[in-house]
Scaffold this active site. Sequence first.
Site, PDB file in Angstrom:
ATOM      1  N   GLU A  57       0.602   9.626  -6.854  1.00  0.00           N
ATOM      2  CA  GLU A  57      -0.962   9.109  -6.428  1.00  0.00           C
ATOM      3  C   GLU A  57      -2.097  10.151  -6.910  1.00  0.00           C
ATOM      4  O   GLU A  57      -1.736  10.934  -6.935  1.00  0.00           O
ATOM      5  CB  GLU A  57      -0.950   8.717  -5.172  1.00  0.00           C
ATOM      6  CG  GLU A  57      -1.768   8.134  -4.276  1.00  0.00           C
ATOM      7  CD  GLU A  57      -1.968   6.899  -4.340  1.00  0.00           C
ATOM      8  OE1 GLU A  57      -3.293   6.303  -4.138  1.00  0.00           O
ATOM      9  OE2 GLU A  57      -2.308   6.597  -5.798  1.00  0.00           O
ATOM     10  N   ASP A  61       3.968   7.275  -4.850  1.00  0.00           N
ATOM     11  CA  ASP A  61       2.467   7.784  -5.023  1.00  0.00           C
ATOM     12  C   ASP A  61       4.011   9.217  -4.883  1.00  0.00           C
ATOM     13  O   ASP A  61       2.763   9.773  -5.200  1.00  0.00           O
ATOM     14  CB  ASP A  61       3.311   7.794  -3.112  1.00  0.00           C
ATOM     15  CG  ASP A  61       2.177   6.313  -2.920  1.00  0.00           C
ATOM     16  OD1 ASP A  61       1.046   5.928  -4.264  1.00  0.00           O
ATOM     17  OD2 ASP A  61       2.349   5.280  -2.427  1.00  0.00           O
TER      18      ASP A  61
END
Length: 252
Positions: A80, A108
Amino acid sequence: MEEFVRQCFNPMIVELAEKTMKEYGEDPKIETNKFAAICTHLEVCFMYSDFHFIDERGESKIVESGDPNALLKHRFEIIEGRDRTMAWTVVNSICNTTGVEKPKFLPDLYDYKENRFIEIGVTRREVHIYYLEKANKIKSEKTHIHIFSFTGEEMATKADYTLDEESRARIKTRLFTIRQEMASRGLWDSFVSPREAKRQLKKDLKSQEPCAGLPNKVSHRTSPALKTLEPMWMDSNRTAALRASFLKCPKK
């Protein structure tokens, strides 16, 4: 809300959030609630990773002060915050190296200890509802899901919370602090309710005055943090990953 975000979060988190929004053609000055949500999500991802390492045997270690031993490797790869091209390159590299299944959507984080991708969620609603939405979207048992709320609740795949209780408590405390600071400035209701957000946006567009009660300066104290966002394939012996020094919301 925009002024609050810039005062509340580390400047690099703000910069990454702005780049993310602009990549999708969104304006942080207009879609301020989304701006706040992205900054919050980024910070949780960084806090999730912070201080966690694995040794040469693959055992998890927590190092909170000073430079970690050179033999230690960051437990989590932060995906992310990277632009989409770079993020997919990192994901492909991880899959090629570890043999794990490539996810359909960008996750992420990657956990080198458990050998799995992680999807982090931060919700203003009920955690179980948001968890189900994430699970239905991802449709993969290979990606681990961990949801946090602003009320201190959390939910994770098979009740496996990955981190130790203290690390998770630090994240929950930060989220609760953000909620309290928003509420004290009359921003929380619009952050939660889309209808209220539209009303607040119209009000903000009419007013050119800065947010009341926000200090003009922010302390830029740093903890063992933010090194570099290097492509992982450039240095196989790297010990640095994306780190951030998280500023707490300034008190009124």
